[in-house]
Design a protein around this motif. Sequence first.
Motif, PDB file in Angstrom:
ATOM      1  N   LEU A  51       0.831  -1.216   0.000  1.00  0.00           N
ATOM      2  CA  LEU A  51       0.000   0.000   0.000  1.00  0.00           C
ATOM      3  C   LEU A  51       0.862   1.262   0.000  1.00  0.00           C
ATOM      4  O   LEU A  51       0.442   2.293  -0.510  1.00  0.00           O
ATOM      5  N   ARG A  59      -4.738   5.290  -1.491  1.00  0.00           N
ATOM      6  CA  ARG A  59      -4.535   5.135  -0.043  1.00  0.00           C
ATOM      7  C   ARG A  59      -5.687   5.764   0.740  1.00  0.00           C
ATOM      8  O   ARG A  59      -5.767   5.633   1.950  1.00  0.00           O
ATOM      9  N   VAL A  65      -7.737  -0.182   1.056  1.00  0.00           N
ATOM     10  CA  VAL A  65      -7.032  -0.156   2.343  1.00  0.00           C
ATOM     11  C   VAL A  65      -7.431  -1.345   3.202  1.00  0.00           C
ATOM     12  O   VAL A  65      -6.566  -2.016   3.803  1.00  0.00           O
ATOM     13  N   HIS A  78       0.210   3.396   6.228  1.00  0.00           N
ATOM     14  CA  HIS A  78       0.265   3.983   4.888  1.00  0.00           C
ATOM     15  C   HIS A  78      -1.105   4.495   4.424  1.00  0.00           C
ATOM     16  O   HIS A  78      -1.200   5.085   3.351  1.00  0.00           O
TER      17      HIS A  78
END
Length: 214
Positions: A51, A59, A65, A78
């Motif tokens: 990621l 992101r 995510v 991240h």
Amino acid sequence: LEFAAEVLQDDREVVLAAVRQNGWALAYAAEKLQRDREIVFEAVRQHGEALRYAAEELRKDREVVIEALRQNGDALRHAAEELRRDREVVLEAVRQNGEALFYAAEELQSDPELQPSIVFSNAIAGRGAHARVFTIRELSQAEDSHHQNRQLVLSALGLGSGRIVYMPRDATLGDLACTLVDRHEDSNLVFMVMPGDLIPGPLDAPKPLAEFFL
């Protein structure tokens, strides 16, 4: 992909095949392909920490995510700031790795429902997870052997199986989920379809079960 010619790092099919084998290959993909949702999704599915190489807009993508977090909870570091403030997103990270709570927004780090000991005992699956599905319906109410407390008598119908479950009236959704989990299955999570076709999420675990059968 690291040592591939630039023309190959810019080739969508080559990069897609590479990240399916090793998510870290995303680091060497052309910038435009780090913005490609399918490529990034496949990369984080294979290695959550990939990621970090995704474009900023991905992101911020909740589904991308969460897929990363289910593979590696530490990938929360991240994620976009707004997702690190999202209780459901943080729960998925902690479920995979209790130490990931460190990367949550400060105000969530003391949230009782997000503490690792609570999350690890929560058997309710989050959206998009792989888990058994049970349709829950009330059959009747009964008194226990001492005639002091009424019980809920529920049917729990799953794919190819069904069972009758007796639950105390003061039980929670989380208690029912734990009762339904079959520890011999690959997953220790369940989805529950409640009356009215309501599907509770993991953050609903503390809710009283009786509220669904008034």
